[in-house]
Design a protein around this motif. Structure first.
Motif, short mmCIF file in Angstrom:
data_model
loop_
_atom_site.label_atom_id
_atom_site.label_comp_id
_atom_site.label_asym_id
_atom_site.label_seq_id
_atom_site.Cartn_x
_atom_site.Cartn_y
_atom_site.Cartn_z
N PHE A 130 8.60 59.83 26.99
CA PHE A 130 8.63 59.55 28.43
C PHE A 130 8.44 58.05 28.68
CE2 PHE A 130 6.76 64.01 29.52
CZ PHE A 130 8.00 64.58 29.30
N ASP A 133 11.44 55.96 27.99
CA ASP A 133 12.57 56.17 28.90
C ASP A 133 12.04 56.68 30.23
OD1 ASP A 133 15.04 56.54 30.06
OD2 ASP A 133 15.53 58.35 28.92
N GLN A 135 12.98 55.96 33.14
CA GLN A 135 14.08 56.31 34.05
C GLN A 135 14.56 57.72 33.78
OE1 GLN A 135 17.07 53.30 34.45
NE2 GLN A 135 18.55 54.66 35.43
N GLY A 136 14.64 58.11 32.52
CA GLY A 136 15.03 59.46 32.18
C GLY A 136 14.00 60.48 32.65
N TRP A 137 12.72 60.11 32.56
CA TRP A 137 11.65 61.00 33.04
C TRP A 137 11.79 61.24 34.54
CZ3 TRP A 137 7.09 59.78 36.05
CH2 TRP A 137 6.15 60.83 36.10
N SER A 139 14.55 60.93 36.29
CA SER A 139 15.79 61.68 36.51
C SER A 139 15.57 63.17 36.29
CB SER A 139 16.89 61.15 35.60
OG SER A 139 18.08 61.88 35.78
N ALA A 140 14.82 63.50 35.23
CA ALA A 140 14.54 64.91 34.93
C ALA A 140 13.73 65.56 36.05
CB ALA A 140 13.80 65.02 33.60
N GLN A 154 6.27 53.92 35.22
CA GLN A 154 5.74 53.32 34.00
C GLN A 154 4.22 53.23 34.07
OE1 GLN A 154 8.14 49.77 34.19
NE2 GLN A 154 9.65 50.56 32.73
#
Length: 246
Positions: A130, A133, A135-137, A139-140, A154
């Motif tokens: 996490f 990434d 941004q991926g967290w 997005s999910a 962050q």
């Protein structure tokens, strides 16, 4: 004066609710968002000393140290469980409770249950993923990342070690899985104002018992946001809280 009654913000499994926008949006009410055991300045707390009951007692000590006689408790997700149990343990010190998609049942604690089952290495790898990434967290979680949200994500992800996540996850599974938990909550709803606050995009997944929706002091759905509403739209979240408490 009622506006002198502090608002105490209790974070969920991940993160911190000590955000300038929340202080500003709730002004002139005092806002307290302490680090719980295992979070922020207390990240070094041994995992074996962290659970929901310990958080309730720690929060009580923190409010005593600040000479807070009575407060509005706002608990997000797992923090909703902490807030509810605090209100049950110290009813005279609680003006109201706002459950922000707070866990009512194991259906709400499904992600906590997944974290609780992991071994330590898997939990550490999950959190590091996490952090690598953020941004991926986001997005999910259904949150579109911009610079402000990414910076806050962050910060949240750095706010606790994986061991804290596991300790709190295991505790919330134990608490919400117990038959007496809903019985305790029914007694609380009958004795104190409890407000329910959800995000439009996540409301359908919040397992609120029928009786709770009926007995709540209010039920509010915040438009355009999901479970991480205070990260997604901190100003709108603060304004919604201010309206509830007014």
């Amino acid at each position: 004066m009622e506006l002198d009654t502090p608002v105490v913000l209790v974070n969920g499994l991940i993160g911190c609710l000590d955000h300038p926008a929340l202080h500003q949006g709730l002004h002139p009410r005092p806002v307290i968002a302490p680090d719980l055991l295992g979070y922020g300045t207390l990240q070094g707390m041994p995992a074996g000393r962290i659970d929901i009951a310990a958080q309730v007692q720690y929060l009580h000590r923190q409010l005593q140290a600040r000479q807070v006689q009575r407060a509005h408790l706002v608990g997000h997700s797992v923090g909703g469980v902490v807030a509810m149990l605090y209100a049950l343990r110290y009813p005279q010190q609680v003006a109201s409770v706002v459950s922000v998609e707070g866990n009512f049942t194991l259906n709400d604690a499904f992600w906590s249950a997944s974290v609780a089952r992991m071994d330590a290495d898997a939990a550490e790898a999950m959190l590091e993923g996490f952090r690598a990434d953020a941004q991926g967290w986001l997005s999910a979680a259904g949150v579109a990342a911009d610079a402000q949200r990414l910076a806050l994500a962050q910060r949240w992800l750095a706010h606790q070690p994986a061991s804290t996540l596991q300790s709190m996850a295991r505790s919330v599974v134990a608490v919400t899985g117990a038959t007496r938990y809903l019985e305790q909550l029914q007694a609380l709803f009958a004795a104190a104002p409890v407000h329910l606050l959800a995000g439009e995009h996540s409301r359908s997944g919040w397992d609120v018992p029928h009786w709770a929706a009926q007995q709540a002091a209010s039920v509010t759905v915040l438009p355009g946001v999901g479970h991480l509403m205070m990260l997604e739209d901190p100003q709108g979240f603060a304004q919604a809280l201010a309206r509830l408490l007014a």
